[in-house]
Write a protein that holds these residues in place. Sequence first.
Motif, PDB file in Angstrom:
ATOM      1  N   LYS A 161     140.985  78.258  43.667  1.00 47.56           N
ATOM      2  CA  LYS A 161     139.739  79.684  43.289  1.00 47.56           C
ATOM      3  C   LYS A 161     139.497  79.758  41.473  1.00 47.56           C
ATOM      4  CE  LYS A 161     143.867  81.737  43.347  1.00 47.56           C
ATOM      5  NZ  LYS A 161     145.249  81.877  43.816  1.00 47.56           N
TER       6      LYS A 161
ATOM      7  N   VAL B 226     142.777  90.372  49.052  1.00 46.21           N
ATOM      8  CA  VAL B 226     142.944  89.062  49.118  1.00 46.21           C
ATOM      9  C   VAL B 226     144.158  88.504  48.507  1.00 46.21           C
ATOM     10  CG1 VAL B 226     140.705  88.959  49.774  1.00 46.21           C
ATOM     11  CG2 VAL B 226     141.485  89.079  47.418  1.00 46.21           C
ATOM     12  N   ASN B 227     145.055  89.980  48.437  1.00 43.35           N
ATOM     13  CA  ASN B 227     146.314  89.688  47.340  1.00 43.35           C
ATOM     14  C   ASN B 227     147.701  90.259  48.314  1.00 43.35           C
ATOM     15  OD1 ASN B 227     148.227  89.488  44.983  1.00 43.35           O
ATOM     16  ND2 ASN B 227     146.777  88.141  44.878  1.00 43.35           N
ATOM     17  N   GLY B 228     148.413  88.478  48.778  1.00 50.49           N
ATOM     18  CA  GLY B 228     149.262  89.391  49.429  1.00 50.49           C
ATOM     19  C   GLY B 228     150.187  89.889  48.624  1.00 50.49           C
ATOM     20  N   THR B 229     150.170  89.544  47.671  1.00 52.60           N
ATOM     21  CA  THR B 229     151.727  89.940  46.925  1.00 52.60           C
ATOM     22  C   THR B 229     151.362  91.332  46.814  1.00 52.60           C
ATOM     23  OG1 THR B 229     151.607  88.013  46.093  1.00 52.60           O
ATOM     24  CG2 THR B 229     152.991  89.509  44.519  1.00 52.60           C
TER      25      THR B 229
ATOM     26  N   ASP C 285     148.435  88.030  39.839  1.00 55.56           N
ATOM     27  CA  ASP C 285     148.495  89.154  41.444  1.00 55.56           C
ATOM     28  C   ASP C 285     148.351  90.928  41.032  1.00 55.56           C
ATOM     29  OD1 ASP C 285     149.004  87.123  42.908  1.00 55.56           O
ATOM     30  OD2 ASP C 285     150.943  86.847  42.369  1.00 55.56           O
TER      31      ASP C 285
ATOM     32  N   ASP D 135     143.869  87.119  41.041  1.00 56.50           N
ATOM     33  CA  ASP D 135     144.000  86.272  41.692  1.00 56.50           C
ATOM     34  C   ASP D 135     142.611  87.017  42.534  1.00 56.50           C
ATOM     35  OD1 ASP D 135     145.441  84.576  43.283  1.00 56.50           O
ATOM     36  OD2 ASP D 135     145.308  86.191  44.525  1.00 56.50           O
TER      37      ASP D 135
ATOM     38  N   LYS E 136     138.824  85.621  43.543  1.00 55.89           N
ATOM     39  CA  LYS E 136     138.341  85.738  44.966  1.00 55.89           C
ATOM     40  C   LYS E 136     136.804  86.123  45.481  1.00 55.89           C
ATOM     41  CE  LYS E 136     142.941  84.176  46.506  1.00 55.89           C
ATOM     42  NZ  LYS E 136     144.404  84.748  46.697  1.00 55.89           N
TER      43      LYS E 136
ATOM     44  N   GLY F 199     147.034  85.336  53.861  1.00 54.19           N
ATOM     45  CA  GLY F 199     146.920  84.502  53.123  1.00 54.19           C
ATOM     46  C   GLY F 199     147.153  83.345  51.696  1.00 54.19           C
ATOM     47  N   ALA F 200     148.639  83.061  52.402  1.00 50.55           N
ATOM     48  CA  ALA F 200     149.095  82.060  51.184  1.00 50.55           C
ATOM     49  C   ALA F 200     150.376  81.520  52.660  1.00 50.55           C
ATOM     50  CB  ALA F 200     149.574  82.839  50.347  1.00 50.55           C
TER      51      ALA F 200
HETATM   52  N1  HSE Z   1     149.169  84.765  45.040  1.00 51.17           N
HETATM   53  C1  HSE Z   1     148.206  84.828  45.912  1.00 51.17           C
HETATM   54  C2  HSE Z   1     148.710  86.197  46.393  1.00 51.17           C
HETATM   55  C3  HSE Z   1     148.601  83.799  46.811  1.00 51.17           C
HETATM   56  O1  HSE Z   1     149.471  87.076  46.093  1.00 51.17           O
HETATM   57  O2  HSE Z   1     148.072  86.429  47.555  1.00 51.17           O
HETATM   58  C4  HSE Z   1     147.767  82.480  46.617  1.00 51.17           C
HETATM   59  O3  HSE Z   1     146.504  82.418  46.223  1.00 51.17           O
END
Ligand code: HSE
Length: 427
Positions: free
Chosen positions: A103, A156-159, A194, A199, A203, A298-299
């Motif tokens: 990305k 779009v960020n799972g963390t 994140d 990140d 995206k 997402g990951a």
């Molecule tokens: N670090 C990203 C997240 C996963 O937490 O979604 C990789 O794109």
Amino acid sequence: MSVRIGLVGTGTVGGGCIDIIQKHRDDFKRHYGVDIELARVCSRTPKGAEAHGVGHLFTSDYKDIVNDPDIDLVVELVGGTGIAHDIVCDALRAGKNVVTANKALMATAGEEVFALAEEAGVEVAFEASVGGGIPIIDPLKHSLISNEISSVLGIVNGTTNYMLTRMNEDGMPYDAVLAEAQEKGYAEADPTADVDGFDAAAKIAILASIAFNSRVSMSDVSTEGIRGIQPVDLKTAHNMGYAVKLLALAHRLPEGIDVRVHPTMIPLSHQLAHVNGVDNAIYVTGDAVGETMFFGAGAGAGPAASAVMGDVLEVSRHIMLGVPPIVGCTCTDELPIVPMGNLETRYYLRFVVPDRAGVLATAAEVFARHDVSLRSVMQKGTRQRDAVNLIFITHTAREANIRAVLDELTGMDDMVLADPTVIRVED
Ligand code: HSE
């Protein structure tokens, strides 16, 4: 005839791809008539290749792959904009098709990558760069092609979604929830990309470019992360009928593209408000299709490898059929980016202030002078003695005026005791 693949990067996702090729090669032949052969595997050390049973294909020099005339397709799973940039660009210059999950590269050097691909007459596919296993780039480029897309909203960020979910469920403070995310392997030791929203910014830059047929780079995305969010914000928002999410937003406006990443209050009645934990979701609105949501993991090795291999199969099919690149760069228009200062929305603003007479009156006067009308004001205690949270909900206001309020209040002596928390409302 088989399509020969050179894979660079044997970490989590690369390993997942090797496993899929080994498990499903015969199925791919039977179902799609596509025979893919893993021809070479590159990484810094042979450990990954050996662990997945392909040590005999190992090289530590990516040039062995890009300079091999028998390799048709290079899969880049190194990530970042350093050596990965060279791998992708050298592969394209050598006339190889490329599949990447990168990305950062696509959001910062997409123009260069597409120009090289066009020159060489080859394809670049990057489904795994956004949303892990969720198909979203291919739907935007193919299934939704007949739409004028008006907005793309993404978790779009799972963390960060995990962190906000835990804060909301258990009232855990930011530092504790970050430590938990790190323990579980979601957040990196350096969580900057994140938690500061970079990140997600990469995206949404990719998604906005495709959705609006106009180049959006990461530097065009106005970006704020979640460092200022505490459980009190989630609780207050919830009581008002909202969830707080780190939302990546792109809107097509008459004056151009409005693209940003920031903590956002979303009505609890919206589907995105219920996307929790590490899950991702992307909500796309088009003039023909109406509203659609794409949801999933997402990951992770499986989801990301699923997206990479989808691209590998599709590009391999084109190679086998001798089809020229079907969809290259789609950024044919040059829409302007709308400056963040022009944004008009409602705001949630939380200030930690000394608990003494006159503080609220002073703050209210500053809001009034900058033409920001207040809808409600709340005072909530903090853990500090003699300090309180003052929470303001505004009517629709202009971002530039909110910035002026923030600058003035934070510049005053003995007024604001910590960085203010700003959450924008998306209704
Ligand atoms: N670090 C990203 C997240 C996963 O937490 O979604 C990789 O794109």
